[in-house]
Design a protein around this motif. Structure first.
Motif, PDB file in Angstrom:
ATOM      1  N   GLY A  67       0.794  -1.227   0.000  1.00 22.44           N
ATOM      2  CA  GLY A  67       0.000   0.000   0.000  1.00 22.44           C
ATOM      3  C   GLY A  67       0.827   1.278   0.000  1.00 22.44           C
ATOM      4  N   LEU A  68       2.040   1.227  -0.537  1.00 16.94           N
ATOM      5  CA  LEU A  68       2.935   2.381  -0.525  1.00 16.94           C
ATOM      6  C   LEU A  68       2.878   3.206  -1.804  1.00 16.94           C
ATOM      7  CD1 LEU A  68       6.053   0.614   1.036  1.00 16.94           C
ATOM      8  CD2 LEU A  68       4.416   2.112   2.198  1.00 16.94           C
ATOM      9  N   VAL A  69       2.467   2.604  -2.909  1.00 17.22           N
ATOM     10  CA  VAL A  69       2.381   3.324  -4.181  1.00 17.22           C
ATOM     11  C   VAL A  69       1.040   3.048  -4.848  1.00 17.22           C
ATOM     12  CG1 VAL A  69       4.875   3.246  -4.583  1.00 17.22           C
ATOM     13  CG2 VAL A  69       3.416   1.524  -5.623  1.00 17.22           C
ATOM     14  N   GLU A  70       0.699   3.930  -5.767  1.00 17.38           N
ATOM     15  CA  GLU A  70      -0.474   3.745  -6.612  1.00 17.38           C
ATOM     16  C   GLU A  70      -0.068   4.014  -8.044  1.00 17.38           C
ATOM     17  OE1 GLU A  70      -4.215   5.608  -5.575  1.00 17.38           O
ATOM     18  OE2 GLU A  70      -3.467   5.935  -3.554  1.00 17.38           O
ATOM     19  N   THR A  71      -0.831   3.463  -8.947  1.00 19.23           N
ATOM     20  CA  THR A  71      -0.668   3.803 -10.352  1.00 19.23           C
ATOM     21  C   THR A  71      -2.008   4.325 -10.843  1.00 19.23           C
ATOM     22  OG1 THR A  71      -1.209   1.557 -11.077  1.00 19.23           O
ATOM     23  CG2 THR A  71       1.129   2.073 -10.792  1.00 19.23           C
ATOM     24  N   ALA A  72      -1.939   5.162 -11.855  1.00 21.99           N
ATOM     25  CA  ALA A  72      -3.146   5.713 -12.470  1.00 21.99           C
ATOM     26  C   ALA A  72      -2.889   5.840 -13.961  1.00 21.99           C
ATOM     27  CB  ALA A  72      -3.478   7.069 -11.856  1.00 21.99           C
ATOM     28  N   PHE A  87       2.782   7.076  -8.321  1.00 19.31           N
ATOM     29  CA  PHE A  87       2.900   8.045  -7.238  1.00 19.31           C
ATOM     30  C   PHE A  87       2.740   7.351  -5.896  1.00 19.31           C
ATOM     31  CE2 PHE A  87      -1.401   7.971  -8.796  1.00 19.31           C
ATOM     32  CZ  PHE A  87      -2.210   7.996  -7.671  1.00 19.31           C
ATOM     33  N   LEU A  88       3.195   8.021  -4.841  1.00 21.18           N
ATOM     34  CA  LEU A  88       3.120   7.462  -3.494  1.00 21.18           C
ATOM     35  C   LEU A  88       1.747   7.673  -2.892  1.00 21.18           C
ATOM     36  CD1 LEU A  88       6.478   8.644  -1.889  1.00 21.18           C
ATOM     37  CD2 LEU A  88       6.011   6.498  -3.071  1.00 21.18           C
TER      38      LEU A  88
END
Length: 99
Positions: free
Chosen positions: A62-67, A79-80
């Motif tokens: 759960g430290l990064v996300e993508t979009a 992004f974080l």
């Protein structure tokens, strides 16, 4: 956390883009992979581990996300999350030392 995944996290922290912030350029998964000299497939795997879920039924960190990239829906930006930003703040304090 394995070294390769740690490098992916730090690269996302240094080079990543928060789509909620105005300005700046979005760094794609492919560009991030090139920056740390790994294949896009490897970077994608690392980001899944760092993100919401690694494999079916296996939770991620759960430290990064993508979009989706704002200009090219076939690409992803990195992004974080708030949890990732908190971890970077802790690392920054640790590296700053006492005082």
């Amino acid at each position: 956390m394995p070294l390769g995944i740690s490098i992916a996290f730090l690269a996302a922290a240094i080079c990543g883009f928060d789509p909620r912030s105005p300005g700046g350029d979005a760094m794609t998964l492919e560009e991030l992979a090139k920056r740390v000299d790994v294949s896009p497939t490897t970077m994608s795997q690392h980001l899944r581990y760092l993100g919401p879920g690694y494999r079916k039924g296996t939770p991620g960190l759960g430290l990064v996300e993508t979009a989706r990239h704002p200009d090219n829906g076939r690409k992803k930006i990195v992004f974080l999350t708030a949890k990732g930003r908190d971890l970077i703040a802790k690392i920054d304090r640790l590296l700053a030392g006492p005082g």
